[in-house]
Structure formats: C-alpha cells, structure tokens
Design a protein around this motif. Structure first.
Motif: not given
Length: 187
Positions: A1-29
């Motif tokens: 949330g403080t301008g570290r967008i590339p890191e956030a994108i990598v984090e969301y991609e990682t979370v969704l690889k682990i749990d592709p059905d994680y709705t909250l992560a999908q919505r926030n991403f």
C-alpha cells in the motif's frame, strides 16, 4: 500500500498459485490491477478476468464495484455502468451505498449538499463518473498512497502526481498535492 506495487503484484501471484480459489486475494488483486495510480502496472484485461471470477463466486456490492472499475479501465463503459448498478442494487445495507455516494461526491459528480441519495441524482452522478472514465474510490485511495509516501519517496510521489494531473486536473486534492509537491523535493 505504500507504492511497492511490483512487490504487491508478486505477492498476489504467489498467493493465487498456492490457493487459486482465494476470493479475497482475487478481488484485491483485481482492484490493484484496475486502479493503481501508475499506468505501467495496470492490467485491465486481467483485472476483468479476476473480477468476473469473484462476482461469480461472491456477487456482493464490493465485487461488482471492482468489476465495474476493471471494465471501465478496459474501456467498456456500458459493462462498467451495469456492474456498478448491480452492486448498488444489491447493497445489503446502507454501507456500500454510503461509500458510493461519498466517492461520487469526492469526484465532484454528486452535489455535496444532497442529504440523502436520491435514486435519479445517484444514477446521473454514476453516469457522469463512468463517462469521465473515473472509477469511484480509485482517486481517493491513490491520493492516500501519495500522502503516505511523499516524505519517504518523493520521486515516486511525483510519478503518481503526474498521472493524477493528467487524469484529474481540476480535482481539489490533485491541486492540493501539486501545491504540496513543491516541498517534497525529488523532482
């Protein structure tokens, strides 16, 4: 949330690889990809795909708002307007409606002296907002990011501000940030 967008994108991609059905992560991403203040990180098509999955699984007002923002950034204002309308129509309580009204006021699309949202006024404001290409909530959340990072990373704050000046040149917060930016340095 403080301008570290590339890191956030990598984090969301990682979370969704682990749990592709994680709705909250999908919505926030999807929200991040649709509304991030720096265009080089926006990915409207991917945001639309993610938001459609979220709406199919959890058709709540916030999911429809994210879908609307993604469709608007993807250039489909008809579908965006439809998604926003669906979200407002199924609002389970006043909370989402109040949030939409506050955002439309913030963007200057809805009169601030209107004490209660009147359906016609809200609809007209929503149309103005969509026609201007402004997803409700996006500017507000991005201005908050700039306020947080201005002292820590003036160069990044300037990059955000340049985008806002192009997209929202007459918005009072953009004018305020432009004035404050003279003291940031980093330009």
């Amino acid at each position: 949330g403080t301008g570290r967008i590339p890191e956030a994108i990598v984090e969301y991609e990682t979370v969704l690889k682990i749990d592709p059905d994680y709705t909250l992560a999908q919505r926030n991403f999807a929200w991040l990809l649709a509304t991030v203040g720096l265009p080089e990180y926006r990915d409207a098509d991917r945001a639309v795909d993610l938001a459609k999955i979220v709406v199919a699984r959890s058709p709540d007002p916030l999911a429809y708002s994210v879908l609307g923002a993604a469709q608007l950034v993807a250039g489909d204002s008809e579908k965006a307007l439809s998604a926003y309308r669906k979200g407002l129509a199924i609002a389970p309580d006043k909370g989402h409606l109040d949030l939409a009204v506050a955002s439309l006021r913030y963007l200057g699309c809805l009169a601030s002296d209107m004490t209660a949202p009147v359906a016609d006024a809200l609809e007209k404001a929503l149309i103005v907002c969509v026609e201007a290409g402004h997803p409700p909530l996006a500017l507000q959340s991005n201005v908050a990011v700039v306020d947080r990072i201005a002292a820590k990373d003036p160069a990044l704050a300037w990059r955000y501000l340049e985008v806002f000046q192009a997209e929202y040149p007459d918005h009072p917060d953009v004018i305020r940030l432009t004035t404050e930016a003279l003291n940031w340095g980093g330009n």
